[in-house]
Design an enzyme around this catalytic site. Structure first.
Site: not given
Length: 301
Positions: A172, A223, A293
């Site tokens: 990520r 998320s 995130e």
């Protein structure tokens, strides 16, 4: 005289003190000092070259993975439009996608062209620009698995091409994008040949799975936390007792406990406050650090 009164001439649109809530999936957040909607790549490059380097620049896609704080955002927020949303197969199982193209659109167009490998983008709620910044992925696949190269502007308006390796991807994150404040224009991907019907079947399975397990029709940001090594964020949030527990106008979804949702009239402070409360509780109960995130930007109220 403020820097806002001496902005470079543009062919696109400049909006001052514009509320950002309508531009995000959470539907919360204060105003941007300035929003710039560039006409095309040349317009954007010229604007960046003429903008004083000390003025902060933030790129906002469809706002699917972004929480704008209630006090608004300093500097210029860039929002890319249709001119940056082109999707075009290039032969040899390759496909070009503009930074403003929806990930799901790129997955569909790749499938129509008989290109497999990008099906996972059908389950990523955002644009290619965001996917390039954060190595977006789901269901075991991520951006770096299929990316050939990306095209971007530096903060100074210089055009550059970056290979997959040069983006320095990890889970990520692109270290290069973070360090250089890149504004992505688009990317070239390479999949593998397959029958369009077979690709479509796999995408339909991803869509069905998302609808059954994620609150995709809520005001959410996808998320909320990255998965810590050896753990699942949703399980930690659930076991800490936060699934479906109200916090002002915010809640972690009863359907998927790593999805933060605005239940109606939440403020950005409600949403971020809930996330921070959960992080602290999970750390206290399990000794595990949850990292956001969702990208949080702007000033508190």
């Amino acid at each position: 005289m403020s820097w806002k009164d001496e902005l470079p001439a543009v062919r696109g649109k400049l909006l001052k003190d514009e509320p950002l809530g309508p531009f995000t999936w959470f539907r919360v957040g204060g105003p941007a000092d300035v929003i710039f909607l560039p006409e095309d790549e040349d317009d954007l490059a010229a604007f960046l070259k003429g903008l004083p380097i000390e003025v902060p620049v933030t790129v906002l896609g469809v706002g699917s993975n972004t929480l704008v704080r209630d006090g608004g955002v300093d500097g210029v927020v860039i929002r890319l439009g249709k001119a940056f949303a082109k999707v075009e197969p290039r032969g040899n199982s390759r496909i070009y996608a503009g930074a403003a193209a929806l990930d799901a659109t790129v997955a569909r167009e790749a499938g129509k062209a008989g290109i497999a490998g990008l099906e996972f983008y059908r389950g990523v709620p955002g644009t290619i620009g965001g996917a390039l910044v954060m190595n977006a992925g789901c269901y075991g696949s991520e951006t770096r698995d299929v990316l050939v190269e990306a095209y971007a502007l530096t903060r100074a308006g210089e055009r550059i091409t970056l290979s997959n390796a040069e983006l320095e991807y990890s889970y990520r994150k692109s270290a290069r994008a973070a360090a250089q404040q890149l504004i992505f224009l688009g990317a070239l991907y390479e999949g593998r040949p397959d029958e369009p019907a077979a690709v479509e079947t796999r995408m339909a399975e991803i869509t069905a799975r998302r609808e059954q397990t994620q609150p995709i029709r809520e005001k959410t940001g996808g998320s909320t936390f990255k998965n810590p090594p050896g753990h699942s964020s949703w399980k930690l949030v659930d076991e800490a007792g936060w699934r479906g527990k109200p916090f002002g106008g915010a809640m972690f979804s009863p359907l998927h406990s790593n999805f933060l949702i605005n239940t109606g009239e939440a403020t950005a402070a409600d949403l971020e406050g809930l996330g921070e409360a959960v992080r602290a509780d999970v750390k206290a109960k399990f000794g595990v650090e949850l990292d956001w995130e969702i990208k949080r930007i702007g000033r508190p109220a």
